[in-house]
Design a protein around this motif. Structure first.
Motif, PDB file in Angstrom:
ATOM      1  N   GLU A  29     -15.787 -15.982  29.389  1.00  0.00           N
ATOM      2  CA  GLU A  29     -16.112 -15.902  27.981  1.00  0.00           C
ATOM      3  C   GLU A  29     -16.244 -14.709  27.442  1.00  0.00           C
ATOM      4  OE1 GLU A  29     -15.464 -18.437  26.373  1.00  0.00           O
ATOM      5  OE2 GLU A  29     -15.648 -20.087  27.917  1.00  0.00           O
ATOM      6  N   ILE A  30     -17.041 -13.651  28.234  1.00  0.00           N
ATOM      7  CA  ILE A  30     -17.186 -12.386  27.932  1.00  0.00           C
ATOM      8  C   ILE A  30     -15.787 -11.624  27.756  1.00  0.00           C
ATOM      9  CG2 ILE A  30     -18.293 -10.095  28.491  1.00  0.00           C
ATOM     10  CD1 ILE A  30     -20.727 -11.818  29.712  1.00  0.00           C
ATOM     11  N   ASP A  31     -15.073 -11.794  28.824  1.00  0.00           N
ATOM     12  CA  ASP A  31     -13.452 -11.369  28.908  1.00  0.00           C
ATOM     13  C   ASP A  31     -12.628 -11.923  27.733  1.00  0.00           C
ATOM     14  OD1 ASP A  31     -14.293  -9.790  31.283  1.00  0.00           O
ATOM     15  OD2 ASP A  31     -13.327 -11.296  32.481  1.00  0.00           O
ATOM     16  N   TRP A  32     -12.847 -12.962  27.437  1.00  0.00           N
ATOM     17  CA  TRP A  32     -11.970 -13.621  26.138  1.00  0.00           C
ATOM     18  C   TRP A  32     -12.589 -12.978  24.810  1.00  0.00           C
ATOM     19  CZ3 TRP A  32     -13.692 -16.001  21.479  1.00  0.00           C
ATOM     20  CH2 TRP A  32     -12.646 -16.614  20.822  1.00  0.00           C
ATOM     21  N   LEU A  33     -13.901 -12.690  24.877  1.00  0.00           N
ATOM     22  CA  LEU A  33     -14.364 -11.675  23.358  1.00  0.00           C
ATOM     23  C   LEU A  33     -13.885 -10.465  23.548  1.00  0.00           C
ATOM     24  CD1 LEU A  33     -17.947 -13.119  23.591  1.00  0.00           C
ATOM     25  CD2 LEU A  33     -16.256 -13.686  21.608  1.00  0.00           C
ATOM     26  N   ARG A  34     -13.913  -9.786  24.791  1.00  0.00           N
ATOM     27  CA  ARG A  34     -13.388  -8.364  24.901  1.00  0.00           C
ATOM     28  C   ARG A  34     -11.977  -8.156  24.590  1.00  0.00           C
ATOM     29  NH1 ARG A  34     -15.239  -3.092  25.889  1.00  0.00           N
ATOM     30  NH2 ARG A  34     -16.957  -3.803  27.141  1.00  0.00           N
ATOM     31  N   GLU A  35     -11.133  -9.261  24.766  1.00  0.00           N
ATOM     32  CA  GLU A  35      -9.720  -9.173  24.444  1.00  0.00           C
ATOM     33  C   GLU A  35      -9.540  -9.071  22.952  1.00  0.00           C
ATOM     34  OE1 GLU A  35      -8.270 -12.499  26.383  1.00  0.00           O
ATOM     35  OE2 GLU A  35      -8.161 -11.420  28.375  1.00  0.00           O
ATOM     36  N   ARG A  36     -10.831  -9.607  22.108  1.00  0.00           N
ATOM     37  CA  ARG A  36     -10.773  -9.750  20.678  1.00  0.00           C
ATOM     38  C   ARG A  36     -11.476  -8.394  20.144  1.00  0.00           C
ATOM     39  NH1 ARG A  36      -9.300 -13.969  23.199  1.00  0.00           N
ATOM     40  NH2 ARG A  36      -7.726 -15.317  22.490  1.00  0.00           N
ATOM     41  N   ASP A  37     -11.683  -7.536  20.929  1.00  0.00           N
ATOM     42  CA  ASP A  37     -12.468  -6.298  20.402  1.00  0.00           C
ATOM     43  C   ASP A  37     -13.921  -6.536  20.346  1.00  0.00           C
ATOM     44  OD1 ASP A  37     -10.509  -4.184  20.843  1.00  0.00           O
ATOM     45  OD2 ASP A  37      -9.607  -4.780  18.931  1.00  0.00           O
ATOM     46  N   ILE A  38     -14.517  -7.528  20.884  1.00  0.00           N
ATOM     47  CA  ILE A  38     -15.835  -8.028  20.579  1.00  0.00           C
ATOM     48  C   ILE A  38     -16.669  -7.638  22.059  1.00  0.00           C
ATOM     49  CG2 ILE A  38     -17.669  -9.857  20.075  1.00  0.00           C
ATOM     50  CD1 ILE A  38     -15.505 -11.254  18.390  1.00  0.00           C
ATOM     51  N   ILE A  39     -17.324  -6.671  22.052  1.00  0.00           N
ATOM     52  CA  ILE A  39     -18.233  -6.440  23.456  1.00  0.00           C
ATOM     53  C   ILE A  39     -19.690  -7.006  23.351  1.00  0.00           C
ATOM     54  CG2 ILE A  39     -19.450  -4.516  24.477  1.00  0.00           C
ATOM     55  CD1 ILE A  39     -16.706  -3.742  22.025  1.00  0.00           C
ATOM     56  N   SER A  40     -19.766  -8.089  24.297  1.00  0.00           N
ATOM     57  CA  SER A  40     -20.954  -8.914  24.184  1.00  0.00           C
ATOM     58  C   SER A  40     -21.894  -8.220  25.304  1.00  0.00           C
ATOM     59  CB  SER A  40     -20.671 -10.469  24.492  1.00  0.00           C
ATOM     60  OG  SER A  40     -21.779 -11.166  24.436  1.00  0.00           O
TER      61      SER A  40
END
Length: 369
Positions: free
Chosen positions: A334-345
């Motif tokens: 899920e963190i990788d999915w967010l990173r692909e959308r320029d969101i760093i969790s």
């Protein structure tokens, strides 16, 4: 359009200090639950004890801002008698387990005796019953037999956590009372109740499951988290008031799994002859009846002779207390999915990972855009 930060806990504050990017905070104060307060002569922490475990850049930075006291950790396991932690003993019983579960990992790592008398009953309560469903994600907590536990020392700010939070917040630009209610990952917009903000990149330190819901992501049910009812208690000392900082409790009637004694860490946290403590009860799903549980906890502690007359009581709920995975790697996907959308969790909640405040500050300073 610029980078913005969601959440002003320790990770968000550290990220704000490092980058200078603005922080948007849902509440009217920084620090989340990591604050301290006084009540009826006792010093408590919101949401239970928050001491500083760990070393490195996070602790170095804390020490550069505020003075801290350092302590040798003293913990025990309670079975109507306090045994030094970690527990080593003998007993035999075979237990059925689910393949790949935390319970199976415990059985493969420790003796049957250790599992029967401590690890299984304690983790059943600690995970609110999930230990036969979730996988082990906290290997660092489990030292070899004869070790001293996953930490041997810890620190505490001399003037309380609120002092540390205030000094960090002074270095940041924080927009308080801005609770995110939605995120458009395609248009890169965070929606708040009364406004919206466009971003180039988004640093999020809020709970990973909540972030995914804000993004409209399906399937965050794969990321279970347990809640904790924390009951801060100030009372008269009694005949069996312990000297330990922490007690782990695998068996009791009222359901708590751990006790912390603030005033055993620092005598100034309670009046002379009194004891200040926190009781932790994990749950999953429906919130327990706080009044009933508090009554049962106090009665049991008084029956054990650990506390006398109660002077003050202050229960709080930590909604996202401990994070778990049904399958290893669920959070990373899920963190990788967010990173692909320029969101760093990032941070304890953003990474869906158990860690303390020191490591959370380190995450903020080391955030990579």
């Amino acid at each position: 359009m610029s980078t913005i930060i969601l959440g002003s806990g320790f990770t968000g504050l550290a990220a704000g200090i490092k980058t200078g990017f603005p922080i948007y905070e849902a509440s009217n104060h920084a620090g989340g639950i990591c604050t301290t307060y006084a009540k009826d002569g006792f010093q408590f922490s919101n949401g239970g004890p928050h001491f500083l475990f760990g070393k490195g850049v996070g602790l170095d930075y804390i020490k550069s801002l505020v003075p801290v006291n350092e302590y040798e950790r003293k913990a025990g396991v309670y079975y109507n008698h306090i045994f030094p932690y970690p527990l080593q003993t003998t007993a035999q019983k075979v237990n059925a387990v689910n393949k790949g579960s935390l319970k199976e990992w415990l059985g493969n790592t420790f003796s049957q005796a250790e599992c029967n008398l401590f690890f299984n009953p304690f983790n059943e309560k600690y995970t609110a019953g999930l230990y036969d469903q979730v996988v082990q994600v906290e290997e660092f907590k489990s030292p070899p037999a004869g070790g001293v536990g996953f930490v041997s020392t810890f620190c505490d700010p001399v003037n309380g956590l609120t002092d540390l939070v205030s000094k960090m917040a002074e270095k940041c630009t924080i927009n308080y009372n801005h609770e995110a209610i939605g995120i458009d990952t395609k248009e890169k917009i965070v929606f708040f109740k009364n406004k919206h903000v466009k971003y180039e990149k988004l640093i999020s330190t809020i709970p990973l499951g909540r972030l995914l819901r804000l993004c409209g992501r399906e399937g965050d049910f794969k990321l279970p988290c347990t809640s904790v009812l924390v009951i801060n208690i100030g009372a008269d000392k009694a005949v069996n008031t312990p000297d330990e900082h922490w007690l782990y409790v695998p068996f009791c009637k009222s359901g708590f799994h751990r006790l912390c004694f603030y005033s055993n860490v620092d005598k100034s946290k309670a009046p002379e002859g009194k004891v200040g403590m926190a009781v932790e009860i994990a749950y999953y799903g429906d919130q327990p009846d706080i009044e009933r549980v508090s009554f049962e906890v106090i009665k049991e502690l008084q029956d054990w002779g650990m506390i006398g007359k109660v002077i003050t009581i202050d229960p709080t709920i930590v909604k996202v207390a401990y994070t778990w995975e049904y399958n290893k790697g669920d959070a990373k996907k899920e963190i990788d999915w967010l990173r692909e959308r320029d969101i760093i969790s990032t941070g304890r909640y953003g990474k869906h990972k158990f860690q303390g405040m020191v490591d959370s500050i380190k995450d903020g300073f080391e955030v990579e855009l």
